[in-house]
Design a protein around this motif. Structure first.
Motif, PDB file in Angstrom:
ATOM      1  N   GLY A   1       0.800  -1.215   0.000  1.00 40.58           N
ATOM      2  CA  GLY A   1       0.000   0.000   0.000  1.00 40.58           C
ATOM      3  C   GLY A   1       0.831   1.261   0.000  1.00 40.58           C
ATOM      4  O   GLY A   1       1.730   1.420   0.830  1.00 40.58           O
TER       5      GLY A   1
ATOM      6  N   ILE B   1      -1.004   6.830   2.964  1.00 41.11           N
ATOM      7  CA  ILE B   1      -0.214   7.537   3.982  1.00 41.11           C
ATOM      8  C   ILE B   1       0.609   6.553   4.813  1.00 41.11           C
ATOM      9  O   ILE B   1       1.803   6.762   5.047  1.00 41.11           O
ATOM     10  N   THR B   2      -0.017   5.437   5.237  1.00 38.87           N
ATOM     11  CA  THR B   2       0.663   4.513   6.156  1.00 38.87           C
ATOM     12  C   THR B   2       1.860   3.835   5.496  1.00 38.87           C
ATOM     13  O   THR B   2       2.954   3.795   6.070  1.00 38.87           O
TER      14      THR B   2
ATOM     15  N   GLU C   1       1.923  -1.150  -4.629  1.00 38.84           N
ATOM     16  CA  GLU C   1       0.621  -0.481  -4.634  1.00 38.84           C
ATOM     17  C   GLU C   1      -0.224  -1.041  -5.784  1.00 38.84           C
ATOM     18  O   GLU C   1       0.216  -1.063  -6.933  1.00 38.84           O
ATOM     19  N   ALA C   2      -1.450  -1.469  -5.453  1.00 34.85           N
ATOM     20  CA  ALA C   2      -2.333  -2.038  -6.462  1.00 34.85           C
ATOM     21  C   ALA C   2      -2.769  -0.983  -7.486  1.00 34.85           C
ATOM     22  O   ALA C   2      -2.896  -1.266  -8.687  1.00 34.85           O
TER      23      ALA C   2
ATOM     24  N   TYR D   1      -6.604   6.665   0.189  1.00 32.43           N
ATOM     25  CA  TYR D   1      -7.792   7.517   0.355  1.00 32.43           C
ATOM     26  C   TYR D   1      -7.442   9.003   0.420  1.00 32.43           C
ATOM     27  O   TYR D   1      -8.328   9.843   0.518  1.00 32.43           O
TER      28      TYR D   1
ATOM     29  N   GLY E   1     -14.083  14.732   2.298  1.00 39.87           N
ATOM     30  CA  GLY E   1     -13.577  15.874   3.049  1.00 39.87           C
ATOM     31  C   GLY E   1     -12.435  15.439   3.935  1.00 39.87           C
ATOM     32  O   GLY E   1     -12.637  14.699   4.897  1.00 39.87           O
ATOM     33  N   HIS E   2     -11.241  15.852   3.609  1.00 38.52           N
ATOM     34  CA  HIS E   2     -10.082  15.493   4.401  1.00 38.52           C
ATOM     35  C   HIS E   2      -9.461  16.756   4.961  1.00 38.52           C
ATOM     36  O   HIS E   2      -8.787  17.478   4.241  1.00 38.52           O
ATOM     37  N   PHE E   3      -9.727  17.013   6.239  1.00 35.68           N
ATOM     38  CA  PHE E   3      -9.113  18.170   6.877  1.00 35.68           C
ATOM     39  C   PHE E   3      -8.199  17.661   7.969  1.00 35.68           C
ATOM     40  O   PHE E   3      -8.430  16.598   8.529  1.00 35.68           O
TER      41      PHE E   3
ATOM     42  N   VAL F   1      -0.590  -7.172  -4.548  1.00 32.57           N
ATOM     43  CA  VAL F   1      -0.179  -8.437  -3.929  1.00 32.57           C
ATOM     44  C   VAL F   1      -1.369  -9.390  -4.031  1.00 32.57           C
ATOM     45  O   VAL F   1      -2.484  -9.045  -3.645  1.00 32.57           O
TER      46      VAL F   1
ATOM     47  N   ILE G   1      -4.847  10.775   9.587  1.00 35.76           N
ATOM     48  CA  ILE G   1      -3.577  10.567   8.890  1.00 35.76           C
ATOM     49  C   ILE G   1      -2.387  10.803   9.827  1.00 35.76           C
ATOM     50  O   ILE G   1      -1.362  10.158   9.686  1.00 35.76           O
TER      51      ILE G   1
ATOM     52  N   ASN H   1      -1.758   7.657  11.454  1.00 35.84           N
ATOM     53  CA  ASN H   1      -1.086   6.718  10.540  1.00 35.84           C
ATOM     54  C   ASN H   1       0.424   6.980  10.530  1.00 35.84           C
ATOM     55  O   ASN H   1       1.231   6.053  10.560  1.00 35.84           O
TER      56      ASN H   1
END
Ligand SMILES: Cc1cc2nc3c(=O)[nH]c(=O)nc-3n(C[C@H](O)[C@H](O)[C@H](O)COP(=O)(O)OP(=O)(O)OC[C@H]3O[C@@H](n4cnc5c(N)ncnc54)[C@H](O)[C@@H]3O)c2cc1C
Length: 428
Positions: free
Chosen positions: A10, A13-14, A32-33, A40, A55-57, A228, A406, A409
């Motif tokens: 993946g 972020i993580t 990464e697939a 996200y 909405g990512h704040f 994977v 995040i 993460n």
């Protein structure tokens, strides 16, 4: 077969933060697939509108993390904003959180909420004080009226499940707790501070944070469009669409049930449930409401549970919305029909008046919010422990089957790397 010390599944972020924390010299490969990084935290740009998947704040508690990220975003306009969020309730706007602002309700409803709140906490209460699940916790701590007017309908629209299915701490620190004293005090001295009282947001969208982390990773460590397909934990081998890797340790940020299937670990699928969030990003030719960054909608007659206004972060003159709808994991939403319901709902709420829609995008986040239950916690702990013993570490929002931000993460990835190297790295 390629040999690698650390294999990461993946490039969200993580996964990226794990590779970045290991440093540029590390023997690491990130698989990464998807054809793009970000998971996200991807950003979509159309007709001059900048939208995230949802909405990512961002609410950083650790100034060192925020400073590290910002230092890798030269020239980026990163706004720091004091949040303005409301609840649309019976034709009026109530400050969030609802439970601390019942004095803004019509008088009869205010008295009902205050009465139920008071007696919920009193011995001999109408509702027994027991908190064995999320729904009971809401009744026990806030009383029937607050629970049934906002907390239950809103959260059931979001989680798309009966809240009795969720653990009482399913939202962890993201739930704005308040006791009778806080609530009464708030009637005179407003203190609506929640975990996200202020937030930061880059003009280029959430992907700018992803790019900042990516900048600390060697480009050849990243393999895009390479899912994977199978893992043999005993042999420490991962098989992808393009080849095989023998690893010493594997860090997975893929959803935990998927990791279990990839590793051939038997589990009860009923234990892991989640919701899907359908997001409509909508761009209009002119401005709408100016006062809110986002609004919560508990009404069951509206399809969405939350609407956010990107244009009110940057004071731009064209309304730019994200609209979020929750569905159970087995639902297949009819996107066109939901789009019509959303536009009708926005009109009935007078968010949409004379504006013309000029650009749009939709995405189904699946999984979006995992259902944290006693069974999911116990099973995740047991099976992730077994995998960890075999060198497979499952982390991140979906690898950990949890509710987090995040920043969480990044902190988790950093702590994991520190546990291997003993070094206090920031991210590399
Ligand atoms: C609706 C919503 C709103 C949110 N709002 C905020 C917010 O405002 N602020 C905030 O801080 N956080 C927010 N979050 C949380 C944030 O999105 C997550 O914490 C973060 O994006 C999780 O990153 P991750 O890398 O753990 O997982 P992901 O982003 O899911 O990344 C996992 C990656 O693994 C890849 N993958 C999966 N399977 C395989 C495979 N077999 N092989 C190879 N690759 C694979 C996927 O393609 C994906 O890229 C929100 C989340 C949601 C759902």
């Amino acid at each position: 077969m390629r040999q690698v010390e650390t294999l990461v599944i993946g490039a969200g972020i993580t996964g990226l933060a794990t590779a970045a924390a290991l440093g540029p010299e590390a023997d690491v490969v990130v698989l990464e697939a998807d054809a793009e990084v970000g998971g996200y935290c991807k950003t979509v740009k159309k007709e001059g509108f900048v939208w995230d998947y949802s909405g990512h704040f961002f609410h950083f508690k650790n100034p060192d993390i925020e400073a590290w990220l910002k230092a890798r975003m030269p020239g980026q306009d990163v706004r720091s904003v004091a949040k303005r969020s409301f609840i649309s309730y019976a034709g009026r706007q109530i400050d969030f959180p609802f439970q601390k602002n019942i004095h803004q309700l019509p008088q009869a409803e205010f008295i009902e909420c205050l009465y139920d709140l008071y007696f919920a906490r009193t011995p001999g209460a109408e509702i027994p004080i027991q908190e064995s699940n999320f729904k009971q916790m809401l009744y026990a701590r806030f009383g029937r009226a607050i629970a049934e007017k906002f907390l239950i309908p809103y959260n059931e629209k979001l989680y798309a499940t009966d809240l009795a299915n969720l653990d009482k701490d399913a939202m962890g620190r993201f739930f704005p707790h308040a006791d009778l004293t806080d609530i009464v005090r708030n009637m005179k001295q407003a203190d609506n501070a929640t975990y996200n009282a202020t937030f930061t947001y880059p003009a280029g969208g959430a992907i700018e944070y992803v790019k900042a982390i990516q900048s600390a990773i060697r480009p050849d460590a990243l393999r895009l469009s390479e899912p994977v397909m199978k893992i043999d934990p005993g042999a420490r081998v991962a098989i992808t669409s393009k080849g095989e890797y023998h690893y010493q340790r594997l860090v997975s940020s893929a959803p935990f049930p998927l990791l279990l299937r990839l590793c051939g670990v038997a589990y009860d699928p009923a234990v892991f449930t989640w919701n899907k969030v359908l997001v409509f990003n909508l761009g209009f030719d002119s401005k709408g409401p100016r006062d809110a960054h986002w609004i919560y909608y508990p009404s069951r007659s509206l399809p969405f549970y939350r609407v956010g206004f990107y244009d009110n972060i940057f004071d731009s003159e064209r309304m730019s919305l994200y609209v979020e709808l929750g569905f159970p994991s087995d639902a297949t939403p009819d996107i066109e029909a939901e789009r019509e319901r959303v536009l009708a709902g926005l009109r009935s709420e007078q968010v949409l008046t004379s504006q013309t829609l000029v650009a749009e995008h939709s995405v189904l986040m699946n999984p979006a919010y995992v259902h944290i239950t006693q069974a999911s916690l116990a099973t995740h702990s047991r099976l992730s422990g077994q995998l960890r013993d075999a060198g497979v570490i499952s982390i991140g929002r979906y690898g950990g089957w949890t509710y987090c931000s995040i920043e969480d993460n990044i902190l988790e990835a950093r702590a994991l790397v520190r546990s291997w190297t003993g070094k206090e790295t920031l991210l590399g």
